[in-house]
Design an enzyme around this catalytic site. Structure first.
Site, PDB file in Angstrom:
ATOM      1  N   ARG A 104       0.847  -1.191   0.000  1.00 33.68           N
ATOM      2  CA  ARG A 104       0.000   0.000   0.000  1.00 33.68           C
ATOM      3  C   ARG A 104       0.878   1.234   0.000  1.00 33.68           C
ATOM      4  O   ARG A 104       1.753   1.367   0.845  1.00 33.68           O
ATOM      5  CB  ARG A 104      -0.801   0.036   1.318  1.00 33.68           C
ATOM      6  CG  ARG A 104      -2.153  -0.445   1.189  1.00 33.68           C
ATOM      7  CD  ARG A 104      -3.055  -0.157   2.336  1.00 33.68           C
ATOM      8  NE  ARG A 104      -2.549   0.290   3.614  1.00 33.68           N
ATOM      9  CZ  ARG A 104      -3.342   0.659   4.601  1.00 33.68           C
ATOM     10  NH1 ARG A 104      -4.646   0.656   4.438  1.00 33.68           N
ATOM     11  NH2 ARG A 104      -2.860   1.037   5.753  1.00 33.68           N
ATOM     12  N   THR A 108      -1.365   7.515  -0.549  1.00 27.77           N
ATOM     13  CA  THR A 108      -2.633   7.401  -1.295  1.00 27.77           C
ATOM     14  C   THR A 108      -3.469   6.218  -0.816  1.00 27.77           C
ATOM     15  O   THR A 108      -4.663   6.135  -1.109  1.00 27.77           O
ATOM     16  CB  THR A 108      -2.355   7.184  -2.794  1.00 27.77           C
ATOM     17  OG1 THR A 108      -1.680   5.914  -2.934  1.00 27.77           O
ATOM     18  CG2 THR A 108      -1.478   8.290  -3.360  1.00 27.77           C
ATOM     19  N   ASP A 200       0.488  -2.952  12.095  1.00 27.51           N
ATOM     20  CA  ASP A 200       0.916  -3.327  10.742  1.00 27.51           C
ATOM     21  C   ASP A 200       1.317  -4.808  10.751  1.00 27.51           C
ATOM     22  O   ASP A 200       2.302  -5.202  11.383  1.00 27.51           O
ATOM     23  CB  ASP A 200       2.097  -2.446  10.336  1.00 27.51           C
ATOM     24  CG  ASP A 200       2.494  -2.691   8.894  1.00 27.51           C
ATOM     25  OD1 ASP A 200       2.506  -1.732   8.111  1.00 27.51           O
ATOM     26  OD2 ASP A 200       2.790  -3.856   8.532  1.00 27.51           O
ATOM     27  N   ASP A 203       4.913  -5.707   9.521  1.00 23.26           N
ATOM     28  CA  ASP A 203       5.953  -5.293  10.472  1.00 23.26           C
ATOM     29  C   ASP A 203       5.966  -6.197  11.698  1.00 23.26           C
ATOM     30  O   ASP A 203       7.032  -6.521  12.233  1.00 23.26           O
ATOM     31  CB  ASP A 203       5.718  -3.844  10.910  1.00 23.26           C
ATOM     32  CG  ASP A 203       6.109  -2.857   9.823  1.00 23.26           C
ATOM     33  OD1 ASP A 203       6.831  -3.252   8.891  1.00 23.26           O
ATOM     34  OD2 ASP A 203       5.675  -1.691   9.901  1.00 23.26           O
TER      35      ASP A 203
HETATM   36  C1  PRP Z   1      -0.982  -4.690   4.469  1.00 25.22           C
HETATM   37  C2  PRP Z   1      -1.794  -5.965   4.530  1.00 25.22           C
HETATM   38  C3  PRP Z   1      -2.607  -5.884   3.271  1.00 25.22           C
HETATM   39  C4  PRP Z   1      -2.866  -4.410   3.131  1.00 25.22           C
HETATM   40  C5  PRP Z   1      -4.276  -4.135   3.584  1.00 25.22           C
HETATM   41  O1  PRP Z   1       0.086  -4.850   3.605  1.00 25.22           O
HETATM   42  O2  PRP Z   1      -1.020  -7.112   4.650  1.00 25.22           O
HETATM   43  O3  PRP Z   1      -1.937  -6.393   2.126  1.00 25.22           O
HETATM   44  O4  PRP Z   1      -1.937  -3.744   3.987  1.00 25.22           O
HETATM   45  O5  PRP Z   1      -4.628  -2.816   3.365  1.00 25.22           O
HETATM   46  P1  PRP Z   1      -5.743  -2.385   2.324  1.00 25.22           P
HETATM   47  O6  PRP Z   1      -6.910  -3.293   2.522  1.00 25.22           O
HETATM   48  O7  PRP Z   1      -6.022  -0.961   2.692  1.00 25.22           O
HETATM   49  O8  PRP Z   1      -5.158  -2.503   0.944  1.00 25.22           O
HETATM   50  P2  PRP Z   1       1.171  -3.692   3.334  1.00 25.22           P
HETATM   51  O9  PRP Z   1       0.717  -2.823   2.212  1.00 25.22           O
HETATM   52  O10 PRP Z   1       1.491  -2.995   4.623  1.00 25.22           O
HETATM   53  O11 PRP Z   1       2.424  -4.492   2.753  1.00 25.22           O
HETATM   54  P3  PRP Z   1       3.381  -5.538   3.488  1.00 25.22           P
HETATM   55  O12 PRP Z   1       2.605  -6.810   3.671  1.00 25.22           O
HETATM   56  O13 PRP Z   1       4.491  -5.694   2.516  1.00 25.22           O
HETATM   57  O14 PRP Z   1       3.828  -4.945   4.806  1.00 25.22           O
HETATM   58  N1  URA Z   2      -2.434  -3.057   6.927  1.00 20.43           N
HETATM   59  C1  URA Z   2      -2.054  -3.532   8.129  1.00 20.43           C
HETATM   60  O1  URA Z   2      -1.073  -4.276   8.236  1.00 20.43           O
HETATM   61  N2  URA Z   2      -2.763  -3.151   9.212  1.00 20.43           N
HETATM   62  C2  URA Z   2      -3.829  -2.354   9.130  1.00 20.43           C
HETATM   63  O2  URA Z   2      -4.462  -2.064  10.167  1.00 20.43           O
HETATM   64  C3  URA Z   2      -4.204  -1.868   7.865  1.00 20.43           C
HETATM   65  C4  URA Z   2      -3.494  -2.244   6.781  1.00 20.43           C
END
Ligand code: PRP
Ligand code: URA
Length: 209
Positions: A104, A108, A200, A203
């Site tokens: 994400r 945005t 997150d 993380d």
């Molecule tokens: C997190 C999560 C989803 C997304 C959800 O990933 O694992 O993929 O956010 O958010 P959304 O429904 O608003 O799209 P992130 O983008 O943080 O990537 P990562 O898994 O690489 O940390």
């Molecule tokens: N992605 C995450 O990992 N946590 C949230 O709460 C939203 C998006």
């Protein structure tokens, strides 16, 4: 319209409760992601079609059930979905695995695609897309758009925690895809994080940040 199933099993609720605690260690959090994914998968596979096959026990011939057709494919959304896939593979070790890389954009909140690799016969399989968090819904919707563009249609989506805003957007975008949710939370904050949520997911699984 998508069938939305929210888990009510005490084990799932208990384990997600521990995941929410901010002092839960990286190792424990990671283990819980796999365990809860496995429990949700147990429910999500309840309606898989079965076929009769003839076998021989040590005593006699008989008919038993096996999962019909080409079986399953798990598609984690990177990064955080990877640990859900590991848990599910404990339950379904012969499943194939595809990967969709999305993150994400923090400003945005739009998903950015960086990777997509799927088994060649994915179109013949029952697909389980997995990601711990369904927040705005952007990432899950984009991942499933990618699969559909490749001719894949039998898709289910599994997540640990969802926000109502994401569920609404997802079911409008993909009314043909069923969703299985570990816990449905209250809402999103102004940064697109789920409240109360668990922070997150990526993380917390990898100890980044
Ligand atoms: C997190 C999560 C989803 C997304 C959800 O990933 O694992 O993929 O956010 O958010 P959304 O429904 O608003 O799209 P992130 O983008 O943080 O990537 P990562 O898994 O690489 O940390
Ligand atoms: N992605 C995450 O990992 N946590 C949230 O709460 C939203 C998006």
């Amino acid at each position: 319209m998508s069938k939305v199933t929210i888990m009510d099993h005490p084990l799932i609720q208990h384990k997600i409760g521990i995941m929410r605690v901010k002092t839960t260690s990286t190792k424990e959090f990671r283990d819980l992601v796999s365990e809860v994914a496995m429990l949700i998968c147990y429910e999500a596979t309840r309606e898989l079609p079965l076929a009769d096959i003839e076998i021989e026990t040590p005593l006699m011939k008989t008919t038993v059930k096996e999962i019909a057709g080409k079986k399953l494919c798990i598609v984690p959304i990177l990064r955080a979905g990877l640990h859900m896939a590991d848990g599910i593979l404990n339950l379904i070790p012969n499943a194939k695995v595809g990967h969709v890389g999305l993150y994400r954009n923090e400003e945005t909140l739009e998903p950015v695609e960086y990777f997509c690799k799927l088994p060649a016969d994915s179109g013949d399989r029952e697909i389980f897309v997995v990601d711990p968090m369904l927040a705005t819904g952007g990432s899950a919707i984009a991942a499933i758009n990618l699969l559909k563009k490749r001719g894949i249609s039998k898709i289910h989506f599994l997540c640990l925690i969802a926000a109502p805003e994401g569920v609404k957007k997802f079911t409008e975008a993909h009314p043909d895809v069923d969703i299985f949710i570990g816990a449905l939370d209250e809402r999103l904050n102004d940064k697109g994080y789920i409240l109360p949520g668990l922070g997150d997911a990526g993380d917390r699984i990898y100890g980044t940040k």
